[in-house]
Design an enzyme around this catalytic site. Structure first.
Site, PDB file in Angstrom:
ATOM      1  N   HIS A  79      -3.332  27.110 -52.789  1.00 38.00           N
ATOM      2  CA  HIS A  79      -4.191  26.419 -53.756  1.00 38.00           C
ATOM      3  C   HIS A  79      -4.918  27.441 -54.642  1.00 38.00           C
ATOM      4  O   HIS A  79      -5.033  27.247 -55.855  1.00 38.00           O
ATOM      5  CB  HIS A  79      -5.192  25.528 -53.024  1.00 38.00           C
ATOM      6  CG  HIS A  79      -6.198  24.879 -53.906  1.00 38.00           C
ATOM      7  ND1 HIS A  79      -5.866  24.011 -54.922  1.00 38.00           N
ATOM      8  CD2 HIS A  79      -7.550  24.977 -53.923  1.00 38.00           C
ATOM      9  CE1 HIS A  79      -6.965  23.601 -55.524  1.00 38.00           C
ATOM     10  NE2 HIS A  79      -8.000  24.175 -54.947  1.00 38.00           N
ATOM     11  N   ASP A  82      -2.553  28.830 -57.248  1.00 39.07           N
ATOM     12  CA  ASP A  82      -2.307  27.807 -58.260  1.00 39.07           C
ATOM     13  C   ASP A  82      -3.503  27.676 -59.194  1.00 39.07           C
ATOM     14  O   ASP A  82      -3.353  27.625 -60.418  1.00 39.07           O
ATOM     15  CB  ASP A  82      -2.007  26.476 -57.574  1.00 39.07           C
ATOM     16  CG  ASP A  82      -1.721  25.358 -58.552  1.00 39.07           C
ATOM     17  OD1 ASP A  82      -0.856  25.558 -59.438  1.00 39.07           O
ATOM     18  OD2 ASP A  82      -2.366  24.291 -58.438  1.00 39.07           O
TER      19      ASP A  82
END
Length: 116
Positions: A79, A82
């Site tokens: 995460h 990203d």
């Protein structure tokens, strides 16, 4: 070997820095839309500082892995990667749109002055 907890904590740091940058970039776009171009560019500069902090945090882990340490992939780290990548892309787009808002603002001023 870095523990999953250490990797996850690093991921949280990256998300926090990238989140700060994203907030600054969205505020910069709002400022540019209002014609506040100097303020918009200051916010982009602040965002770039946060992105650099995130990148430096990421680089520490990359260096450890390159040095032979085993790393467990965590969802938080995925995460974080990203979030950092999309924030970096947003930065490039924000700079473009700030320039375009400024160009449009100047054209509108020229048009308004010709109408009087």
């Amino acid at each position: 070997m870095a523990t999953k907890k250490e990797i996850s904590m690093t991921g949280f740091d990256i998300v926090a820095y990238a989140g700060d940058a994203e907030t600054d970039l969205l505020d910069a776009l709002d400022a540019a839309h209002k014609g506040e171009f100097d303020h918009a560019r200051e916010l982009v500069k602040s965002a770039e500082e946060s992105i650099n902090l995130a990148h430096n945090t990421q680089t520490k882990l990359l260096s450890q892995e390159a040095g032979g340490q085993e790393m467990d992939v965590t969802f938080i780290m995925v995460h974080a990667q990203d979030t950092l990548m999309t924030t970096m892309m947003l930065k490039n787009e924000a700079k473009y749109f700030i320039d375009e808002y400024e160009r449009l603002h100047k054209l509108e001023e020229q048009f308004a002055s010709q109408q009087h």
